[in-house]
Design a protein around this motif. Structure first.
Motif, PDB file in Angstrom:
ATOM      1  N   ALA A  60     -49.089  17.739  -5.953  1.00  0.00           N
ATOM      2  CA  ALA A  60     -47.851  16.973  -5.792  1.00  0.00           C
ATOM      3  C   ALA A  60     -47.994  15.938  -4.675  1.00  0.00           C
ATOM      4  O   ALA A  60     -47.544  14.791  -4.830  1.00  0.00           O
ATOM      5  CB  ALA A  60     -46.688  17.917  -5.503  1.00  0.00           C
ATOM      6  N   LEU A  61     -48.608  16.324  -3.568  1.00  0.00           N
ATOM      7  CA  LEU A  61     -48.820  15.360  -2.484  1.00  0.00           C
ATOM      8  C   LEU A  61     -49.741  14.228  -2.929  1.00  0.00           C
ATOM      9  O   LEU A  61     -49.504  13.062  -2.611  1.00  0.00           O
ATOM     10  CB  LEU A  61     -49.401  16.057  -1.254  1.00  0.00           C
ATOM     11  N   GLY A  62     -50.785  14.561  -3.650  1.00  0.00           N
ATOM     12  CA  GLY A  62     -51.701  13.533  -4.131  1.00  0.00           C
ATOM     13  C   GLY A  62     -51.053  12.587  -5.116  1.00  0.00           C
ATOM     14  O   GLY A  62     -51.331  11.382  -5.117  1.00  0.00           O
ATOM     15  N   VAL A  65     -47.318  11.140  -2.968  1.00  0.00           N
ATOM     16  CA  VAL A  65     -47.341  10.641  -1.597  1.00  0.00           C
ATOM     17  C   VAL A  65     -48.556   9.755  -1.337  1.00  0.00           C
ATOM     18  O   VAL A  65     -48.437   8.618  -0.877  1.00  0.00           O
ATOM     19  CB  VAL A  65     -47.304  11.822  -0.593  1.00  0.00           C
ATOM     20  N   PHE A  66     -49.750  10.261  -1.631  1.00  0.00           N
ATOM     21  CA  PHE A  66     -50.971   9.570  -1.211  1.00  0.00           C
ATOM     22  C   PHE A  66     -51.608   8.695  -2.271  1.00  0.00           C
ATOM     23  O   PHE A  66     -52.625   8.051  -1.990  1.00  0.00           O
ATOM     24  CB  PHE A  66     -52.005  10.597  -0.738  1.00  0.00           C
ATOM     25  N   LEU A  67     -51.094   8.626  -3.472  1.00  0.00           N
ATOM     26  CA  LEU A  67     -51.756   7.876  -4.539  1.00  0.00           C
ATOM     27  C   LEU A  67     -51.793   6.380  -4.237  1.00  0.00           C
ATOM     28  O   LEU A  67     -52.843   5.746  -4.386  1.00  0.00           O
ATOM     29  CB  LEU A  67     -51.065   8.136  -5.886  1.00  0.00           C
ATOM     30  N   ASP A  68     -50.681   5.786  -3.797  1.00  0.00           N
ATOM     31  CA  ASP A  68     -50.664   4.355  -3.491  1.00  0.00           C
ATOM     32  C   ASP A  68     -51.588   4.029  -2.325  1.00  0.00           C
ATOM     33  O   ASP A  68     -52.321   3.032  -2.357  1.00  0.00           O
ATOM     34  CB  ASP A  68     -49.242   3.898  -3.176  1.00  0.00           C
ATOM     35  N   ALA A 108     -48.068   6.448 -13.070  1.00  0.00           N
ATOM     36  CA  ALA A 108     -48.594   6.040 -11.768  1.00  0.00           C
ATOM     37  C   ALA A 108     -50.111   5.870 -11.798  1.00  0.00           C
ATOM     38  O   ALA A 108     -50.679   5.295 -10.875  1.00  0.00           O
ATOM     39  CB  ALA A 108     -48.213   7.049 -10.702  1.00  0.00           C
ATOM     40  N   GLY A 109     -50.784   6.386 -12.816  1.00  0.00           N
ATOM     41  CA  GLY A 109     -52.224   6.251 -12.913  1.00  0.00           C
ATOM     42  C   GLY A 109     -52.993   7.427 -12.325  1.00  0.00           C
ATOM     43  O   GLY A 109     -54.154   7.289 -11.962  1.00  0.00           O
ATOM     44  N   PHE A 110     -52.372   8.578 -12.235  1.00  0.00           N
ATOM     45  CA  PHE A 110     -53.030   9.784 -11.723  1.00  0.00           C
ATOM     46  C   PHE A 110     -53.956  10.290 -12.820  1.00  0.00           C
ATOM     47  O   PHE A 110     -53.525  10.825 -13.829  1.00  0.00           O
ATOM     48  CB  PHE A 110     -51.965  10.823 -11.373  1.00  0.00           C
ATOM     49  N   GLY A 119     -56.956  19.037  -6.718  1.00  0.00           N
ATOM     50  CA  GLY A 119     -57.006  20.465  -7.018  1.00  0.00           C
ATOM     51  C   GLY A 119     -58.028  21.193  -6.154  1.00  0.00           C
ATOM     52  O   GLY A 119     -57.783  22.310  -5.690  1.00  0.00           O
ATOM     53  N   ALA A 120     -59.172  20.561  -5.904  1.00  0.00           N
ATOM     54  CA  ALA A 120     -60.183  21.160  -5.024  1.00  0.00           C
ATOM     55  C   ALA A 120     -59.656  21.266  -3.595  1.00  0.00           C
ATOM     56  O   ALA A 120     -59.864  22.283  -2.917  1.00  0.00           O
ATOM     57  CB  ALA A 120     -61.460  20.339  -5.061  1.00  0.00           C
TER      58      ALA A 120
END
Length: 146
Positions: A60-62, A65-68, A108-110, A119-120
């Motif tokens: 969820a954070l990735g 929050v941190f994707l952009d 968003a392109g995840f 996940g790791a």
């Protein structure tokens, strides 16, 4: 003429039968002692919940929050260059990114690489939490003392 009494009274056969009976008795006792106690598997153990929770929080954070930040940082760095020419422009066809790994239906392109990476990280954090809990239950304080 069959003489069973003479064959049974032979000392060699008596030794063999005594040996085989000892082996059979030992194998029975070994078999009985190697049985493990019945183990009950629970679907929602503490370990499962901690690892799943840490992985879900990390994903969820990735994603939210941190994707952009990650995409902006990768675009700012650009592709690797040598003599002011990228590898793909120089003719290296193997340097191009695999399109099937970058494709996604997420708005968003995840993509798949992001899922594996975050996940790791979630699994690492979950196992670190389990190690800290295990140390605390054994009486060892993992926190540094300053």
């Amino acid at each position: 003429m069959v003489c069973t009494a003479s064959t049974m009274s032979s000392p060699v056969l008596q030794q063999r039968s005594a040996f085989t009976s000892r082996v059979q008795i030992k194998s029975r006792t070994l078999r009985a002692s190697t049985r493990s106690p019945r183990q009950v598997t629970r679907a929602l153990s503490d370990t499962n919940l901690i690892i799943s929770g840490a992985t879900a929080v990390s994903l969820a954070l990735g994603r939210f929050v941190f994707l952009d930040f990650q995409r902006d940082n990768a675009n700012r760095q650009g592709l690797p260059v040598q003599n002011d020419v990228t590898y793909a422009e120089a003719g290296d066809k193997l340097s191009e990114e695999a399109s099937f790994l970058k494709g996604t239906n997420d708005p968003a392109g995840f993509n798949l690489i992001d899922v594996f990476a975050w996940g790791a990280i979630g699994h690492i954090l979950g196992y670190a939490a389990l190690a800290i809990i295990s140390l605390n239950t054994t009486g060892i304080n993992p926190a540094p003392k300053f």
